[in-house]
Design a protein around this motif. Sequence first.
Motif, PDB file in Angstrom:
ATOM      1  N   SER A  40       7.620  20.143 -26.096  1.00 26.92           N
ATOM      2  CA  SER A  40       6.518  20.461 -25.178  1.00 26.92           C
ATOM      3  C   SER A  40       7.077  20.710 -23.781  1.00 26.92           C
ATOM      4  O   SER A  40       7.862  19.906 -23.263  1.00 26.92           O
ATOM      5  CB  SER A  40       5.509  19.316 -25.130  1.00 26.92           C
ATOM      6  OG  SER A  40       4.884  19.142 -26.393  1.00 26.92           O
TER       7      SER A  40
ATOM      8  N   HIS B 201       5.655  20.413 -20.958  1.00 28.22           N
ATOM      9  CA  HIS B 201       5.158  19.465 -19.965  1.00 28.22           C
ATOM     10  C   HIS B 201       4.497  18.289 -20.669  1.00 28.22           C
ATOM     11  O   HIS B 201       4.218  18.330 -21.877  1.00 28.22           O
ATOM     12  CB  HIS B 201       4.148  20.137 -19.027  1.00 28.22           C
ATOM     13  CG  HIS B 201       4.693  21.289 -18.258  1.00 28.22           C
ATOM     14  ND1 HIS B 201       5.353  21.155 -17.058  1.00 28.22           N
ATOM     15  CD2 HIS B 201       4.677  22.625 -18.529  1.00 28.22           C
ATOM     16  CE1 HIS B 201       5.714  22.343 -16.616  1.00 28.22           C
ATOM     17  NE2 HIS B 201       5.321  23.257 -17.498  1.00 28.22           N
TER      18      HIS B 201
ATOM     19  N   ALA C 200      -1.931  23.709  -9.691  1.00 24.91           N
ATOM     20  CA  ALA C 200      -1.591  24.670 -10.737  1.00 24.91           C
ATOM     21  C   ALA C 200      -2.756  24.863 -11.704  1.00 24.91           C
ATOM     22  O   ALA C 200      -2.559  25.208 -12.867  1.00 24.91           O
ATOM     23  CB  ALA C 200      -0.348  24.201 -11.500  1.00 24.91           C
TER      24      ALA C 200
ATOM     25  N   GLN D 101       2.974  31.391 -14.049  1.00 20.76           N
ATOM     26  CA  GLN D 101       4.240  30.717 -13.792  1.00 20.76           C
ATOM     27  C   GLN D 101       5.011  30.608 -15.101  1.00 20.76           C
ATOM     28  O   GLN D 101       4.429  30.313 -16.146  1.00 20.76           O
ATOM     29  CB  GLN D 101       4.014  29.325 -13.203  1.00 20.76           C
ATOM     30  CG  GLN D 101       3.460  29.334 -11.794  1.00 20.76           C
ATOM     31  CD  GLN D 101       3.415  27.944 -11.178  1.00 20.76           C
ATOM     32  OE1 GLN D 101       4.015  27.002 -11.680  1.00 20.76           O
ATOM     33  NE2 GLN D 101       2.694  27.827 -10.063  1.00 20.76           N
TER      34      GLN D 101
ATOM     35  N   SER E 215       6.923  28.490 -16.374  1.00 24.15           N
ATOM     36  CA  SER E 215       6.984  27.203 -17.086  1.00 24.15           C
ATOM     37  C   SER E 215       5.705  26.901 -17.854  1.00 24.15           C
ATOM     38  O   SER E 215       5.679  25.997 -18.687  1.00 24.15           O
ATOM     39  CB  SER E 215       7.257  26.066 -16.098  1.00 24.15           C
ATOM     40  OG  SER E 215       6.244  26.000 -15.108  1.00 24.15           O
ATOM     41  N   TYR E 216       4.637  27.644 -17.567  1.00 24.53           N
ATOM     42  CA  TYR E 216       3.362  27.461 -18.281  1.00 24.53           C
ATOM     43  C   TYR E 216       3.118  28.706 -19.145  1.00 24.53           C
ATOM     44  O   TYR E 216       2.459  29.649 -18.724  1.00 24.53           O
ATOM     45  CB  TYR E 216       2.220  27.266 -17.295  1.00 24.53           C
ATOM     46  CG  TYR E 216       2.343  26.022 -16.447  1.00 24.53           C
ATOM     47  CD1 TYR E 216       2.061  24.770 -16.982  1.00 24.53           C
ATOM     48  CD2 TYR E 216       2.753  26.102 -15.119  1.00 24.53           C
ATOM     49  CE1 TYR E 216       2.176  23.618 -16.208  1.00 24.53           C
ATOM     50  CE2 TYR E 216       2.868  24.958 -14.341  1.00 24.53           C
ATOM     51  CZ  TYR E 216       2.590  23.722 -14.891  1.00 24.53           C
ATOM     52  OH  TYR E 216       2.708  22.592 -14.136  1.00 24.53           O
ATOM     53  N   TRP E 217       3.626  28.699 -20.358  1.00 22.47           N
ATOM     54  CA  TRP E 217       3.602  29.889 -21.211  1.00 22.47           C
ATOM     55  C   TRP E 217       2.186  30.346 -21.543  1.00 22.47           C
ATOM     56  O   TRP E 217       1.903  31.533 -21.540  1.00 22.47           O
ATOM     57  CB  TRP E 217       4.374  29.613 -22.494  1.00 22.47           C
ATOM     58  CG  TRP E 217       5.849  29.505 -22.294  1.00 22.47           C
ATOM     59  CD1 TRP E 217       6.515  29.522 -21.098  1.00 22.47           C
ATOM     60  CD2 TRP E 217       6.844  29.380 -23.304  1.00 22.47           C
ATOM     61  NE1 TRP E 217       7.857  29.397 -21.295  1.00 22.47           N
ATOM     62  CE2 TRP E 217       8.098  29.305 -22.638  1.00 22.47           C
ATOM     63  CE3 TRP E 217       6.812  29.305 -24.683  1.00 22.47           C
ATOM     64  CZ2 TRP E 217       9.290  29.168 -23.332  1.00 22.47           C
ATOM     65  CZ3 TRP E 217       8.003  29.165 -25.373  1.00 22.47           C
ATOM     66  CH2 TRP E 217       9.226  29.106 -24.708  1.00 22.47           C
TER      67      TRP E 217
ATOM     68  N   THR F 284      -2.730  27.086 -17.863  1.00 21.71           N
ATOM     69  CA  THR F 284      -3.183  25.711 -17.631  1.00 21.71           C
ATOM     70  C   THR F 284      -4.705  25.670 -17.619  1.00 21.71           C
ATOM     71  O   THR F 284      -5.380  26.688 -17.484  1.00 21.71           O
ATOM     72  CB  THR F 284      -2.654  25.179 -16.286  1.00 21.71           C
ATOM     73  OG1 THR F 284      -3.171  26.001 -15.215  1.00 21.71           O
ATOM     74  CG2 THR F 284      -1.134  25.204 -16.245  1.00 21.71           C
TER      75      THR F 284
ATOM     76  N   ARG G 135      -3.341  21.055 -16.474  1.00 24.39           N
ATOM     77  CA  ARG G 135      -2.586  20.573 -17.638  1.00 24.39           C
ATOM     78  C   ARG G 135      -2.129  21.752 -18.494  1.00 24.39           C
ATOM     79  O   ARG G 135      -2.872  22.716 -18.679  1.00 24.39           O
ATOM     80  CB  ARG G 135      -3.438  19.610 -18.462  1.00 24.39           C
ATOM     81  CG  ARG G 135      -3.826  18.352 -17.713  1.00 24.39           C
ATOM     82  CD  ARG G 135      -4.810  17.507 -18.493  1.00 24.39           C
ATOM     83  NE  ARG G 135      -6.075  18.192 -18.697  1.00 24.39           N
ATOM     84  CZ  ARG G 135      -7.163  17.619 -19.214  1.00 24.39           C
ATOM     85  NH1 ARG G 135      -7.124  16.346 -19.558  1.00 24.39           N
ATOM     86  NH2 ARG G 135      -8.263  18.307 -19.369  1.00 24.39           N
ATOM     87  N   ASP G 136      -0.923  21.667 -19.011  1.00 28.59           N
ATOM     88  CA  ASP G 136      -0.329  22.764 -19.776  1.00 28.59           C
ATOM     89  C   ASP G 136      -1.044  22.943 -21.107  1.00 28.59           C
ATOM     90  O   ASP G 136      -1.124  22.011 -21.922  1.00 28.59           O
ATOM     91  CB  ASP G 136       1.155  22.466 -20.002  1.00 28.59           C
ATOM     92  CG  ASP G 136       1.854  23.590 -20.739  1.00 28.59           C
ATOM     93  OD1 ASP G 136       1.639  24.757 -20.395  1.00 28.59           O
ATOM     94  OD2 ASP G 136       2.608  23.300 -21.689  1.00 28.59           O
TER      95      ASP G 136
ATOM     96  N   SER H 168       1.370  22.577 -24.338  1.00 32.33           N
ATOM     97  CA  SER H 168       1.728  21.179 -24.620  1.00 32.33           C
ATOM     98  C   SER H 168       0.549  20.436 -25.241  1.00 32.33           C
ATOM     99  O   SER H 168       0.728  19.651 -26.181  1.00 32.33           O
ATOM    100  CB  SER H 168       2.176  20.478 -23.328  1.00 32.33           C
ATOM    101  OG  SER H 168       3.300  21.117 -22.769  1.00 32.33           O
TER     102      SER H 168
END
Length: 283
Positions: A37, A39, A48, A60, A62-64, A67, A72-73, A76
């Motif tokens: 995961s 995050h 975010a 971003q 890092s957040y495929w 959010t 929250r991602d 994940s």
Amino acid sequence: MRDARIDLKRPVGARLWLSGGWLTLLMLGALLAPWISPHDPLAQDLFAGRLPPFWQDGAQSSYWLGTDSLGRDVLSRMLHGARLALIVALVAGTLTCIVGATLGLIAGYYRGWPDIIISRLVDIWMAFPPVLFAILLIAVLGTGLLSIIIAIVVIDWTRFARVVRAEAMGQGAMDYVASAQISGRSRFSIMLTEILPNVAPTIVALLTLEMGIAVIVEAILSFVNLSISTDSPTWGGMIAEGRTSVHQAWWVLVFPLIALFLTVLSFSQLGEGLKDRFDPVLR
């Protein structure tokens, strides 16, 4: 004829590969969720909030999958939500299969008073609306993983009992069963060694179908906040949250819905494919 047989088997193989591939990928993702995961699924970052998926402007890296409104991602939370969905599917589906198939075999082969009692119990049980019955059981038992599993088993065993009873009745009228009875074998032995193997493909198909139904039931209960803790990520909870912000952050609703749809469809197709592949009559 040989070419025709090959063509008939190709769709079965495709169903098995596609459905099995998705479920295998989902199981790996659920098992490895703590390590893969991107995050923490519970970590909030209000700065975010509602970031779009990676291919849209403003995303971003890092957040495929973006959010939610609390930052929250989504990816994940989907991976950790898959763990709960698969646990419920495997445990509740297996227990439901054991209870319902056992009663169905007894009713279908022994007939007489066992069949009367089990059939009347099934009729009474199926008079209750299943979703309302599940909500009532959860309200009595309390929320939690164990309560969800118990509710699914209590509600859905009738599906196995009715289908397996009909299959066992049909197999019990076959000549091979009469030959086994003439040879002096006990009825219990005949049921286990003669009836059960020929009913097994149907049971397998029902089992995988029940696993898909268990995933749906868990999602419904999560949607109405009757599953596990509201802090824990669940697909139903994500869908409920995404419904309120679908115009601002459609990805919060769409991605869990796609995962839920593919999982239920894969369980269904896997069962049909296995039944067609291993059914002794079709072979």
